[in-house]
Design an enzyme around this catalytic site. Structure first.
Site, PDB file in Angstrom:
ATOM      1  N   LYS A  67       0.835  -1.207   0.000  1.00 51.61           N
ATOM      2  CA  LYS A  67       0.000   0.000   0.000  1.00 51.61           C
ATOM      3  C   LYS A  67       0.867   1.255   0.000  1.00 51.61           C
ATOM      4  CE  LYS A  67      -3.974  -2.032   2.427  1.00 51.61           C
ATOM      5  NZ  LYS A  67      -4.776  -2.016   3.685  1.00 51.61           N
ATOM      6  N   ALA A  84      -1.397   1.180   6.371  1.00 42.39           N
ATOM      7  CA  ALA A  84      -1.595   0.158   7.406  1.00 42.39           C
ATOM      8  C   ALA A  84      -2.465  -0.957   6.873  1.00 42.39           C
ATOM      9  CB  ALA A  84      -2.232   0.771   8.652  1.00 42.39           C
ATOM     10  N   ASP A  85      -2.313  -2.124   7.482  1.00 42.13           N
ATOM     11  CA  ASP A  85      -3.185  -3.244   7.163  1.00 42.13           C
ATOM     12  C   ASP A  85      -3.457  -4.036   8.430  1.00 42.13           C
ATOM     13  OD1 ASP A  85      -4.438  -4.676   4.749  1.00 42.13           O
ATOM     14  OD2 ASP A  85      -3.564  -6.309   5.906  1.00 42.13           O
ATOM     15  N   THR A  86      -4.706  -4.437   8.599  1.00 37.71           N
ATOM     16  CA  THR A  86      -5.124  -5.182   9.792  1.00 37.71           C
ATOM     17  C   THR A  86      -5.631  -6.556   9.385  1.00 37.71           C
ATOM     18  OG1 THR A  86      -5.709  -3.143  10.951  1.00 37.71           O
ATOM     19  CG2 THR A  86      -6.678  -5.187  11.772  1.00 37.71           C
ATOM     20  N   SER A 121      -0.024  -4.008  10.746  1.00 37.02           N
ATOM     21  CA  SER A 121       1.269  -3.480  10.308  1.00 37.02           C
ATOM     22  C   SER A 121       1.065  -2.046   9.854  1.00 37.02           C
ATOM     23  CB  SER A 121       1.825  -4.319   9.160  1.00 37.02           C
ATOM     24  OG  SER A 121       3.088  -3.836   8.754  1.00 37.02           O
TER      25      SER A 121
END
Length: 211
Positions: A67, A84-86, A121
């Site tokens: 991203k 960010a990634d969840t 992250s």
């Protein structure tokens, strides 16, 4: 767009932009909680399909990295990109983002009465035009435990609707909070952006982005 005076870093007389690589309202609200307003909202258009046998931790890191890279490549201005990634994981299993009621129901049935892990992250990445910026990444792991959910409770959560687009089919800040017995770690990371770690990454940038 916010006034550039919110930033102290100087790039040839101009201030670098703060760019959020997400259109998520919850991530925008979390940034505002620590006094930051993105200058640009630039969602990343990437393929989010997990690779075969990809582990949740590596998947979360790869998504945030991709991203950030996708958005920095589109910007010619001096800027710092936050991505960010969840990921919600049951052991080695990555639960999907719930885009329909059936997927959300399946996730809630799996999570009912069980402990699971939420991995978020976050990446901060300067654009090439801001060569003073520093690239950084943090991975935050939070443990969440649901109480056992009855079929009627699951249907009530689905009726509430705040599962839509959420990893694992629930929102910690939503109706599911009434059924969560235990959270160990960063609550803001479960919502979508670990604020302490994001703040540390921003404080490490030249000029200081946060006090």
């Amino acid at each position: 767009m916010t006034e550039p005076s919110q930033h102290d870093a100087d790039v040839g007389g101009a201030h670098p932009l703060l760019v959020l690589a997400s259109a998520s309202a919850r991530r925008i609200d979390l940034l505002r909680q620590i006094g930051l307003e993105p200058d640009l909202i630039r969602p990343a258009d990437i393929d989010e399909t997990p690779r075969r046998n990809e582990l949740p931790r590596l998947y979360a890191q790869r998504m945030a990295d991709e991203k950030a890279a996708a958005v920095t490549s589109t910007l010619s201005e001096a800027a710092l990109v936050i991505a960010a990634d969840t990921v919600v994981a049951l052991g080695r299993r990555i639960l999907p983002k719930a885009e329909d009621r059936d997927t959300a129901r399946h996730c809630l049935e799996l999570l009912s009465g069980r402990r699971h892990t939420v991995l978020t992250s976050v990446v901060v990445a300067p654009t090439p035009a801001w060569n003073k910026g520093r690239h950084g990444r943090r991975l935050v792991e939070t443990t969440v435990t649901f109480a056992r959910l009855s079929p009627s409770q699951i249907e009530a959560l689905l009726d509430a609707g705040d599962w839509a687009g959420k990893a694992g089919g629930y929102a910690l800040q939503g109706h599911a909070a009434g059924h969560i017995r235990f959270v160990s770690g960063s609550a803001s990371a479960v919502i979508g952006l670990p604020l302490f770690e994001t703040g540390q990454l921003l404080r490490g940038q030249p000029g200081g982005w946060l006090a």
